[in-house]
Scaffold this active site. Structure first.
Site, PDB file in Angstrom:
ATOM      1  N   HIS A   1     -56.285  28.302 -69.136  1.00 44.14           N
ATOM      2  CA  HIS A   1     -56.174  27.286 -68.086  1.00 44.14           C
ATOM      3  C   HIS A   1     -57.365  27.516 -67.161  1.00 44.14           C
ATOM      4  CE1 HIS A   1     -51.857  28.054 -69.015  1.00 44.14           C
ATOM      5  NE2 HIS A   1     -51.698  26.775 -68.781  1.00 44.14           N
TER       6      HIS A   1
ATOM      7  N   GLU B   1     -48.000  19.062 -75.344  1.00 43.35           N
ATOM      8  CA  GLU B   1     -47.106  20.164 -75.719  1.00 43.35           C
ATOM      9  C   GLU B   1     -45.690  19.896 -75.212  1.00 43.35           C
ATOM     10  OE1 GLU B   1     -48.721  24.062 -74.854  1.00 43.35           O
ATOM     11  OE2 GLU B   1     -46.696  24.824 -74.525  1.00 43.35           O
TER      12      GLU B   1
ATOM     13  N   GLU C   1     -44.557  24.218 -79.528  1.00 42.67           N
ATOM     14  CA  GLU C   1     -44.276  25.612 -79.155  1.00 42.67           C
ATOM     15  C   GLU C   1     -42.869  25.965 -79.617  1.00 42.67           C
ATOM     16  OE1 GLU C   1     -45.458  27.112 -75.344  1.00 42.67           O
ATOM     17  OE2 GLU C   1     -43.623  28.279 -75.164  1.00 42.67           O
TER      18      GLU C   1
ATOM     19  N   ASP D   1     -47.975  26.744 -80.684  1.00 42.39           N
ATOM     20  CA  ASP D   1     -47.848  27.906 -79.802  1.00 42.39           C
ATOM     21  C   ASP D   1     -46.794  28.785 -80.464  1.00 42.39           C
ATOM     22  OD1 ASP D   1     -49.706  26.906 -78.075  1.00 42.39           O
ATOM     23  OD2 ASP D   1     -48.434  26.931 -76.296  1.00 42.39           O
TER      24      ASP D   1
ATOM     25  N   ASP E   1     -37.724  30.053 -71.360  1.00 41.09           N
ATOM     26  CA  ASP E   1     -38.979  30.161 -72.098  1.00 41.09           C
ATOM     27  C   ASP E   1     -39.468  31.611 -71.921  1.00 41.09           C
ATOM     28  OD1 ASP E   1     -41.095  29.247 -73.554  1.00 41.09           O
ATOM     29  OD2 ASP E   1     -42.103  28.257 -71.898  1.00 41.09           O
TER      30      ASP E   1
ATOM     31  N   ASP F   1     -41.186  33.398 -73.931  1.00 43.02           N
ATOM     32  CA  ASP F   1     -42.549  33.590 -74.451  1.00 43.02           C
ATOM     33  C   ASP F   1     -42.754  34.963 -75.096  1.00 43.02           C
ATOM     34  OD1 ASP F   1     -43.398  31.057 -73.714  1.00 43.02           O
ATOM     35  OD2 ASP F   1     -44.127  31.702 -71.760  1.00 43.02           O
TER      36      ASP F   1
ATOM     37  N   ASP G   1     -49.300  32.181 -76.974  1.00 42.89           N
ATOM     38  CA  ASP G   1     -48.532  31.830 -75.772  1.00 42.89           C
ATOM     39  C   ASP G   1     -47.360  32.807 -75.597  1.00 42.89           C
ATOM     40  OD1 ASP G   1     -48.016  30.608 -73.450  1.00 42.89           O
ATOM     41  OD2 ASP G   1     -47.423  28.669 -74.261  1.00 42.89           O
TER      42      ASP G   1
HETATM   43  C1  XLS Z   1     -45.474  26.704 -70.597  1.00 39.69           C
HETATM   44  C2  XLS Z   1     -46.441  26.297 -71.600  1.00 39.69           C
HETATM   45  C3  XLS Z   1     -47.858  26.686 -71.283  1.00 39.69           C
HETATM   46  C4  XLS Z   1     -48.801  25.865 -72.085  1.00 39.69           C
HETATM   47  C5  XLS Z   1     -50.148  25.760 -71.500  1.00 39.69           C
HETATM   48  O1  XLS Z   1     -44.277  26.760 -70.833  1.00 39.69           O
HETATM   49  O2  XLS Z   1     -46.055  26.810 -72.830  1.00 39.69           O
HETATM   50  O3  XLS Z   1     -48.038  28.040 -71.468  1.00 39.69           O
HETATM   51  O4  XLS Z   1     -48.911  26.347 -73.382  1.00 39.69           O
HETATM   52  O5  XLS Z   1     -50.126  25.219 -70.235  1.00 39.69           O
HETATM   53 NI    NI Z   2     -47.253  26.804 -74.577  1.00 42.53          NI
HETATM   54 NI    NI Z   3     -43.999  27.643 -72.905  1.00 42.55          NI
END
Ligand code: XLS
Ligand code: NI
Ligand code: NI
Length: 481
Positions: free
Chosen positions: A147, A277, A313, A341, A352, A354, A384
């Site tokens: 970003h 996304e 994602e 992702d 989320d 991640d 991600d």
């Molecule tokens: C957030 C998103 C972010 C995007 C990029 O939940 O996954 O990480 O991939 O802004």
């Molecule tokens: Ni993402």
């Molecule tokens: Ni995310």
């Protein structure tokens, strides 16, 4: 509301970006290695390597016990006629890897990387960028994602923020060399308070314009760095309450915004794919790009399917109540599968989270979609994913990525096995074979009217209905893992 309830809601909305919030607005966090000293004037004077104890990660095969080696990912090995690295096109997410501090709404940062001084200064941004490229080179991947505001500090004015970005990007360009470039870039349109009502869907025209300017710049730097794609993630493009929201107007604004991005892309000669996304919620109660089907119908309604694809994602998929495989297949059959992702959520936690993907079965399904899609290029895989709060060693950054890479590589190997065995394809083919008949073919060609079908139904009598063979399909699938 009880404080506990409040705290849980706060955690829900902030989890993903809490670490950045702390860096941006919280008290300065000082590296333990610097004895707690914080400085806004960190200098870009890091000498030597950032990861001196870690050598370039190599493929050692499945029997290796070395955590700092690949067991399944052998970049140049050919699988189904393509090198593994060309199927997988991995990239490192700068924000999780280099801006993740382990902070959450209940606790302070836990990660004090030796090179961090805890500031968000320009000099620190440059030092961090050097660490990023040493990391990428040692991991042996060729791509990264960012970003705008992760890689360079914001400014008091847009012009100042742009100048900061230019300075860091110039260094990134130099450090990239000839082999490395962004898989995608994006603009961070959700952290700053100005984006509290959203960016392209904000009720304030000034915010819409500011977001446009930020995206314009982020697209330019992505292009300058040789980026292959540009991503829009909903951020706060959604609503908290429908009572005070004009949903139709917000969606129209969003579509105008995307069209303007297409126009700008063409104007600057950026050939990368634009990606949306999908995510159902977090941080808003309802995000407009809920899932792949919702995002697809949005693109179709506004005539944007030629210009946009989807970045799926896996953790967002499960948040929306789907499997990652479902989301990938929905995108794929609509010709919109552009990028992945490749993270995962926790089966017991509805956020989320991640995490790096470690489930071999899930990875196999993901790779099955990718292979059916003929690969993802110019898209690829962005992790991600971030370390857990309790993982605090520098080597954990490597171990997590190696594990994520090996999981996907193993998924690819398994998908290839499934395709080579052919029995799953055969099972599916057989299941629909009644449509290979004359009438079936007419139906598929859109030429069977109700009268014709009624005539057949009368003639045929009660139709024969065969077994769906789900358990056999599952057995075949398991045999490839
Ligand atoms: C957030 C998103 C972010 C995007 C990029 O939940 O996954 O990480 O991939 O802004
Ligand atoms: Ni993402
Ligand atoms: Ni995310």
């Amino acid at each position: 509301m009880k404080w506990k309830m409040k705290a849980i809601l706060f955690l829900f909305f902030c989890l993903n970006w809490a670490f950045l919030a702390v860096v941006a607005v919280g008290p300065p966090i000082c590296s333990a290695d610097l004895g707690g000293e914080c400085s806004d004037a960190a200098s870009d004077d890091w000498k030597g390597e950032f990861f001196p104890d870690i050598k370039k990660i190599k493929y050692e095969g499945p029997s290796s016990k070395n955590p700092l080696s690949y067991k399944w990912y052998n970049a140049n090995e050919e699988i189904l006629g393509k090198k593994m690295k060309d199927w997988l096109r991995f990239s490192v997410a700068f924000w999780h890897t280099f801006r993740g501090t382990g902070a959450d709404p209940f606790g302070a940062p836990t990660k004090y990387w030796p090179w961090e001084d805890g500031t968000n200064s320009l000099a620190m941004a440059k030092r961090r960028m050097r660490a990023n490229f040493e990391f990428i080179n040692k991991l042996g991947v060729e791509r990264w994602c960012f970003h705008d505001r992760d890689i360079a500090p914001d400014g008091k004015t847009l012009a100042e923020a742009n100048a900061n970005l230019d300075e860091v990007v110039a260094l990134a360009k130099e450090l990239q060399g000839t082999k490395i470039h962004p898989l995608w870039g994006t603009a961070q349109l959700f952290m700053h308070p100005r984006y509290m009502h959203g960016a392209a869907t904000s009720s304030e025209v000034g915010v819409y314009a500011y977001a446009a300017a930020q995206v314009k710049k982020a697209m330019e730097v992505t292009h300058y760095l040789g980026g292959e794609n540009y991503v829009f993630w909903g951020g706060r493009e959604g609503y908290q309450s429908l009572l005070n929201t004009d949903m139709k107007r917000e969606l129209d604004h969003l579509a105008r915004f995307f069209q303007a991005a297409v126009d700008w892309k063409k104007k600057i000669g950026f050939n990368g794919t634009l990606l949306i996304e999908p995510k159902p919620q977090e941080p808003t109660k309802h995000q407009y790009d809920w899932d792949a089907a919702t995002a697809t119908s949005f693109l179709q309604k506004y005539g944007l399917t030629e210009e946009f694809k989807l970045n799926i994602e896996c953790n967002h998929a499960t948040l929306s109540g789907h499997s990652c495989f479902h989301e990938l297949e929905t995108a794929r059959i609509n010709g919109l599968l552009g990028n992945i992702d490749a993270n995962t959520g926790d089966p017991q936690v509805g956020w989320d989270t991640d995490q790096f993907m470690t489930d071999i079965g899930e990875a196999t399904l993901v790779m099955l979609s990718v292979v059916r899609n003929g690969g993802l290029a110019p898209g690829g895989f962005n992790f991600d994913a971030k370390l857990r709060r309790e993982s605090t060693d520098v080597e954990d950054l490597f171990i997590s990525h190696i594990s994520g890479i090996d999981t996907m590589a193993r998924g690819l190997r398994n998908a290839a096995k499934l395709i080579e065995y052919g029995s799953l394809d055969e099972l599916v083919r057989k299941r629909y074979q009644s449509f290979d008949s004359e009438i079936g073919a007419l139906i598929e060609a859109g030429k069977a009217d109700f009268e014709t079908l009624e005539k057949n139904a009368m003639e045929w009598g009660e139709p024969a209905v065969a077994s769906g063979k789900q358990e056999l399909a599952e057995m075949i699938f398991q045999s490839a893992l």
